[in-house]
Design a protein around this motif. Structure first.
Motif, short mmCIF file in Angstrom:
data_model
loop_
_atom_site.label_atom_id
_atom_site.label_comp_id
_atom_site.label_asym_id
_atom_site.label_seq_id
_atom_site.Cartn_x
_atom_site.Cartn_y
_atom_site.Cartn_z
N THR A 1 -66.84 -24.31 33.18
CA THR A 1 -66.05 -24.14 31.96
C THR A 1 -64.65 -24.71 32.10
O THR A 1 -64.17 -25.44 31.22
CB THR A 1 -65.98 -22.65 31.57
OG1 THR A 1 -67.30 -22.14 31.38
CG2 THR A 1 -65.17 -22.47 30.29
N TYR B 1 -63.04 -27.79 30.06
CA TYR B 1 -61.79 -27.57 29.32
C TYR B 1 -60.73 -28.59 29.71
O TYR B 1 -60.05 -29.16 28.85
CB TYR B 1 -61.29 -26.15 29.58
CG TYR B 1 -59.85 -25.93 29.14
CD1 TYR B 1 -59.55 -25.69 27.80
CD2 TYR B 1 -58.81 -25.98 30.06
CE1 TYR B 1 -58.24 -25.51 27.40
CE2 TYR B 1 -57.51 -25.79 29.68
CZ TYR B 1 -57.22 -25.56 28.34
OH TYR B 1 -55.92 -25.38 27.94
N THR C 1 -58.97 -31.42 27.19
CA THR C 1 -57.53 -31.33 26.91
C THR C 1 -56.70 -32.29 27.75
O THR C 1 -55.48 -32.16 27.82
CB THR C 1 -57.04 -29.89 27.15
OG1 THR C 1 -57.26 -29.54 28.53
CG2 THR C 1 -57.77 -28.90 26.26
#
Length: 336
Positions: A241, A245, A249
């Motif tokens: 995860t 992420y 980003t």
């Protein structure tokens, strides 16, 4: 909370939690090698034996350097070019090979749980050795770029200080690691395989008519599969995860405070990930009564050796209890 506080938390977590995982993992995998060695002629046990060996590599080249770097600011890859090039190479070889062996073992357990003799015959030692002989060179091959392109890069700060970093300037290798190796090979792919095979094994068990087969299989085999799936997925999912992420980003301008937060989460999930490589022995110990008996007999055997001044004595019954782990192979086969 300041950015220094995040760094301190990360450091303390790496020292106390990381060293605990490393110590327990080294001990557990060494015991696994000892207890599974007599069963290496059984396909599943052979694969778990190989997995335990590569767990030691993953913990030694992956977890321990991370603990020293985060917890004590000791990073030999900043000064030693050979270590800089080889650390990730050996770490990824260890982690990926161990995961693949567990996936193959779960597939083998699915085969032996089938009612069809055709499917059960797919489980054999020759096949297990063949897939390992094919898989290991492939894994080594896909990690060779880390040996070739990683190097020590020196940069000069605005204050005139020189900093060193073990990294690569090859953009293709960066994309390969960020988009494929960490999120897919270490995270999503093995998790998916283990979930699917676990469900299939459970379905097969519920369709087996023999009460004796069902009970033995659930106690000594299925419980090991499902608990191992849980102990694998729980640490891996946070790791996957945070990697996803960070990819999503990566183009966003972030403050130093947010970067410190993300670094704390990243360091923590990277340490927790290694539970997957340290917990195997304890999973088997909890889920299998025969494995517990073998471990206790091993402890008694070592105690007897110490008392008798290193004179080796026979240990009756060890082979019998170890073979109970593969008792599923011995039941009469039922064809459609």
């Amino acid at each position: 909370m300041s950015t220094a506080s995040f760094t301190f938390i990360s450091s303390q977590f790496s020292i106390y939690v990381g060293f605990s995982i490393f110590t327990l993992g080294i001990f557990g995998n060494l015991i696994n090698l000892r207890l599974l060695f007599p069963l290496r002629k059984n396909p599943s046990s052979f694969l778990l034996f190989i997995s335990s060996f590569f767990n030691l590599i993953a913990l030694s080249f992956g977890l321990l350097p991370r603990i020293l770097s985060i917890g004590f600011a000791i990073d030999a890859s900043l000064t030693n070019l050979i270590w800089c090039k080889s650390r990730l190479f050996f770490s990824y070889n260890g982690t990926i090979t161990s995961i693949i062996c567990i996936c193959f073992a779960s597939i083998d357990r699915f085969f032996v749980s089938c009612r069809s003799v055709v499917w059960r015959n797919r489980s054999n030692l020759k096949t297990a050795k063949l897939v390992i002989l094919i898989t290991i060179p492939i894994i080594i091959g896909i990690n060779i770029p880390y040996l070739l392109f990683y190097t020590i890069v020196q940069t000069k700060t605005d204050a005139g200080n020189i900093t060193r970093k073990c990294t690569t300037t090859n953009s293709g290798l960066i994309l390969y690691g960020n988009y494929f190796v960490r999120p897919v090979l270490i995270g999503l792919l093995p998790s998916t395989i283990l979930c699917i095979t676990g469900c299939l094994i459970y379905r097969n068990i519920n369709s087996i008519a023999s009460i004796q087969l069902r009970g033995t299989f659930q106690r000594n085999l299925t419980s090991m599969v499902f608990i191992q799936i849980i102990t694998f997925i729980i640490p891996v999912m946070p790791f996957a995860t945070i990697n996803i992420y960070q990819l999503l980003t990566s183009s966003i301008q972030k403050s130093s405070y947010r970067l410190a937060q993300e670094m704390l989460v990243s360091d923590t999930t990277n340490i927790i990930l290694y539970i997957s490589y340290a917990a195997n022995f304890y999973v088997y110990l909890i889920s299998s009564s025969s494995y517990r008996r073998d471990f206790l007999q091993f402890i008694l055997f070592c105690s007897n050796q110490n008392r008798s001044n290193n004179h080796v004595h026979p240990l009756p019954g060890v082979q019998f209890t170890l073979n109970q782990m593969s008792t599923i192979q011995q039941f009469p086969r039922v064809t459609h």
